[in-house]
Design an enzyme around this catalytic site. Structure first.
Site, PDB file in Angstrom:
ATOM      1  N   GLY A   1       0.832  -1.206   0.000  1.00 47.86           N
ATOM      2  CA  GLY A   1       0.000   0.000   0.000  1.00 47.86           C
ATOM      3  C   GLY A   1       0.865   1.254   0.000  1.00 47.86           C
TER       4      GLY A   1
ATOM      5  N   GLY B   1      -0.362   5.085  -0.958  1.00 47.24           N
ATOM      6  CA  GLY B   1      -1.358   5.805  -0.164  1.00 47.24           C
ATOM      7  C   GLY B   1      -0.766   6.952   0.634  1.00 47.24           C
ATOM      8  CD  GLN B   2      -2.975  10.929   4.921  1.00 48.02           C
ATOM      9  OE1 GLN B   2      -3.660  10.055   5.431  1.00 48.02           O
ATOM     10  NE2 GLN B   2      -2.952  12.182   5.354  1.00 48.02           N
TER      11      GLN B   2
ATOM     12  CB  ILE C   1      -3.423  -2.692  -6.115  1.00 49.11           C
ATOM     13  CG1 ILE C   1      -4.207  -3.815  -6.773  1.00 49.11           C
ATOM     14  CG2 ILE C   1      -3.960  -1.324  -6.485  1.00 49.11           C
ATOM     15  CD1 ILE C   1      -5.553  -4.067  -6.154  1.00 49.11           C
TER      16      ILE C   1
ATOM     17  CG  ASP D   1      -4.999  -7.917  -4.950  1.00 47.22           C
ATOM     18  OD1 ASP D   1      -5.296  -7.550  -3.794  1.00 47.22           O
ATOM     19  OD2 ASP D   1      -5.820  -8.392  -5.758  1.00 47.22           O
TER      20      ASP D   1
ATOM     21  CE1 TYR E   1      -9.927   2.335   8.322  1.00 52.66           C
ATOM     22  CE2 TYR E   1     -10.629   3.598  10.233  1.00 52.66           C
ATOM     23  CZ  TYR E   1      -9.649   3.241   9.327  1.00 52.66           C
ATOM     24  OH  TYR E   1      -8.399   3.792   9.416  1.00 52.66           O
TER      25      TYR E   1
END
Ligand code: AKB
Length: 320
Positions: free
Chosen positions: A8, A11-12, A35, A53, A142
């Protein structure tokens, strides 16, 4: 020397964690993965890149073996507000992905860091100075996946000896990569809109207090915890960490010290407001301070100065 895999990475958090890890451990010892590799190529052409993934265990296993990885930072996640639109996707990435990492880690004996969140709280949690160990009955997919992730990570540690560690991140504020689909995203977006439009429409009500943290502190939290002496860790999954707590009025007032005509409007988004109301107003992070020396450096004042400077520079260069 450590051999690290970040899942990942686009991402941020990942986009800033990779740079810091490569500075500390060497470019070739930190594998960036996501991914798809498109955005990664722009971000990190200075070290190894792989497509992973997280829902595919084989992908993870192949890369871990190829590079002899000893530590995985598993950052793949769907954030809280967008998770409510796609609960199955949020679960499959959050829990399916975590289980894949834990199974690979069990087989090759590597360590795993997976962020938990303030989203793990709710459903009776005391919201002021929320203790490290307390009621956790979250109402969002979440949050449910974060609590499950904490329990699974502790399970793999106790049953199989996998070195799992985690922090409960608050809202993270940064200026490199935008977050996407979180309840706390407003605290990032407000700075961009302040610079570009001198106004912001806030999705949360005044008086909605949430814990927050500037990205440099978040990166240090993750790396310092993974570097901590295991003998000193009484907790593992996951530590409360925070560095500031504010509501929309406080961040607006701080921005007005630099942009006096900044205007704040409110259009409450019920899903985000509902989620935020179940989360702590502020957390007690003394366990992290005592067990591995957590000590954040940034506060609302210093972060605001830096955010406005960095975003103004991006704006001047035509990057936003
Ligand atoms: C979100 O708002 O979903 C995240 C978080 C606090 O975990 N930023």
């Amino acid at each position: 020397m450590k051999k690290i895999l970040v899942i990942g990475s686009a991402g941020q958090i990942g986009s800033e964690l990779i740079s810091e890890l490569r500075t500390r451990y060497g470019k070739n010892n930190v594998v960036a993965s996501d991914i798809s590799v498109g955005r990664l190529k722009d971000l990190y052409d200075d070290g190894p890149l792989e497509v992973i993934d997280v829902t595919n265990k084989q992908h993870i296993g192949n890369v871990v073996i190829k590079y002899k990885i000893d530590t995985i930072y598993n950052l793949a996640a769907i954030l809280s507000a967008v998770g409510e639109q796609s609960p199955m996707l949020a679960w499959n990435i959050g829990i399916g992905g975590l289980l894949n990492c834990l199974e690979v880690a069990k087989e090759v004996k590597c360590a795993v860091f997976t962020p938990s969140s303030i989203g793990a709280f709710g459903g009776g949690t005391p919201l002021d100075f929320t203790p490290q160990d307390t009621i956790m009955r979250p109402q969002t997919i979440y949050g449910i996946s974060k609590v499950t992730g904490e329990l699974l990570s502790d399970y793999y540690y106790k049953k199989y000896g996998v070195d799992t560690r985690s922090v409960r991140f608050p809202g993270i504020i940064s200026n490199m990569t935008l977050p996407g689909g979180g309840t706390t995203d407003y605290a990032v977006e407000i700075y961009y809109d302040a610079v570009t439009q001198k106004s912001f429409t806030c999705p949360l009500r005044p008086g909605t207090f949430l814990d927050m943290m500037y990205m440099p502190d978040a990166i240090n939290a993750a790396i310092d915890l993974m570097e901590a002496d295991p003998a000193k860790l009484k907790h593992r999954n996951a530590f409360n960490v925070t560095s500031m707590s504010f509501d929309p009025e406080m961040i607006a007032a701080e921005i007005r010290k630099h942009i006096p005509d900044f205007a704040m409007n409110y259009e409450i988004e019920p899903v985000k407001q509902g989620i935020a109301e179940g989360w702590p107003n502020s957390m007690d992070d003394s366990a992290a301070r005592e067990e591995w020396g957590w000590n954040p450096k940034w506060n609302l004042q210093t972060m605001t100065v830096d955010m406005l400077k960095m975003i103004r520079e991006k704006y001047a260069k035509g990057l936003i």
